[in-house]
Design a protein around this motif. Structure first.
Motif, PDB file in Angstrom:
ATOM      1  N   THR A 226       3.776   2.171   3.758  1.00 57.67           N
ATOM      2  CA  THR A 226       2.714   2.704   4.611  1.00 57.67           C
ATOM      3  C   THR A 226       1.373   2.568   3.901  1.00 57.67           C
TER       4      THR A 226
ATOM      5  N   LEU B 294      -3.188   5.446   8.464  1.00 60.31           N
ATOM      6  CA  LEU B 294      -1.999   5.132   7.677  1.00 60.31           C
ATOM      7  C   LEU B 294      -1.942   5.972   6.399  1.00 60.31           C
TER       8      LEU B 294
ATOM      9  N   THR C 102      -4.232   5.682  13.731  1.00 59.60           N
ATOM     10  CA  THR C 102      -3.976   4.283  13.347  1.00 59.60           C
ATOM     11  C   THR C 102      -4.032   3.368  14.560  1.00 59.60           C
TER      12      THR C 102
END
Length: 412
Positions: A305, A262, A246
């Motif tokens: 998330t 993610l 990420t």
């Protein structure tokens, strides 16, 4: 601590068996250190909520950093040391070392937020450097505990803590450069890397590394048979790799890579959830809102998330999602954990312990935490302020009752 904590879980049972082989008096010593650290945690967390309610500061940066840098990092510092010592049967770190790390972090946070709000770059930078130094000091303390461990079963948690602190130190260093106006043309990308390393690396790895053990301790039951050291190391490795992917995606301005990282992180959280214990009805009834709030925090964390992955792909604003992640995810996990740790650290024997657990069973906290998360996600700022005020009032009331009953007998 004057009285023993409940010893029904596999985690606590291992700690008892290691007690005779571990350092004498280590539990009482590390509990005393933890109590001091959690007082600092409470002060910063309350300051974060108050500034959010009153609108002090230029924007939501101030309450966010008071809560995360001051509150969450103080809690991480205190609790990771306590759990590492208790679980590993190593000697407690020296009181002067722990106090230095604690107050360096607190002073650094104050300098950081004051410098930012008053446009004093030198103060902001000095505060940030102090916070980074405090976290590197925590890593050194944890490594020392790991080397002195008598019981190796809980090493995966300590290793996750060290990895988290390293990620956080890197993320905070980037934050210092950004706050000092040195981000240049890469400001947006570096800001996203800063958030990723701090929220998903530092805070996330600590929580994920703790949950398989602590979720069992919360309800005084055995750990899941699937939560083996190898499995826990694998889940931590997946989350660490996902954090790195990420961060690289953000740094290189590749939204697809960041979103993939993610998404992998969310899958890692599902794996963590899969190795949590299956609770009997009696255990669920005993833990009540504490366990539900812990579970709700994990659900919000995973959901937000995924939400961040979506906003990253669409290159849309992530403000509401980040607020919800902090409030619905990390704040609820923190409050649920303190609701268990508070009575344990207060001590006073089994009667006091039972009374303390009754005091911290708060359905109001559970309802307010999730209502605040929904308000943040919907962008309903007035409702958010109202619910945060209710949540804070409930926490202050119950904390006062808990502390009061420790002096005047168990009053429920």
């Amino acid at each position: 601590m004057n009285g023993p904590a409940p010893r029904s879980s596999a985690t606590d049972g291992a700690a008892v068996r290691a007690e005779a082989r571990g350092a004498a008096g280590r539990v009482a010593e590390v509990h005393a250190q933890t109590r001091r650290g959690l007082v600092v945690t409470a002060a910063f967390a309350a300051a974060g909520v108050v500034t959010a309610i009153t609108g002090v500061g230029r924007d939501w940066w101030l309450p966010l950093h008071l809560f995360v840098a001051g509150g969450l990092l103080s809690a991480i510092s205190a609790v990771t040391q306590m759990l590492a010592v208790t679980w590993s049967a190593a000697a407690a770190p020296r009181a002067t070392v722990v106090a230095t790390q604690r107050w360096l972090l607190a002073a650094g946070t104050i300098g950081l937020v004051t410098g930012r709000e008053t446009d004093r770059t030198w103060m902001f930078t000095a505060g940030g450097v102090a916070v980074v130094g405090a976290m590197l000091g925590l890593a050194a303390i944890l490594l020392g505990i790991r080397r002195a461990a008598v019981t190796p079963r809980f090493a995966p948690a300590i290793e996750a803590y060290v990895a988290a602190v390293v990620a956080g130190a890197a993320g905070m260093t980037i934050g210092i450069f950004l706050g000092a106006g040195r981000g240049g043309s890469k400001f947006v990308e570096l800001r996203d890397v800063h958030l990723t390393l701090n929220l998903f690396g530092l805070v996330g790895l600590v929580v994920a590394g703790t949950l398989p053990f602590f979720a069992a301790t919360q309800v005084r039951t055995k750990m899941s048979p699937y939560a083996t050291p190898n499995v826990m190391r694998t889940t931590s490795a997946v989350l660490t790799a996902a954090t790195g992917i990420t961060a690289v995606g953000h740094l290189t301005a590749r939204p697809g890579i960041a979103a993939a990282g993610l998404s992998a992180y969310a899958l890692g959280l599902l794996a963590v959830g899969a190795i949590l214990p299956i609770y009997a009805r009696s255990r669920l009834s005993w833990a009540g809102p504490r366990l539900l709030q812990l579970t709700a925090g994990l659900v919000w964390w995973a959901a937000m998330t995924v939400g961040l992955a979506v906003t990253t792909l669409r290159e849309a604003s992530d403000r509401a999602v980040l607020q919800t992640l902090v409030i619905g995810g990390f704040a609820q996990i923190l409050i649920a954990s303190l609701a268990y740790l508070g009575p344990v650290l207060r001590g006073g024997g089994h009667r006091q312990l039972t009374a303390g657990f009754t005091i911290t069973r708060s359905w109001v906290s559970l309802a307010a935490g999730n209502a605040a998360a929904l308000a943040a996600l919907a962008g309903r700022d007035r409702i958010l302020v109202l619910v945060l005020a209710i949540w804070l009032a409930d926490l202050v009331l119950r904390t006062g009752r808990l502390l009061g009953s420790s002096r005047g007998g168990a009053r429920v």
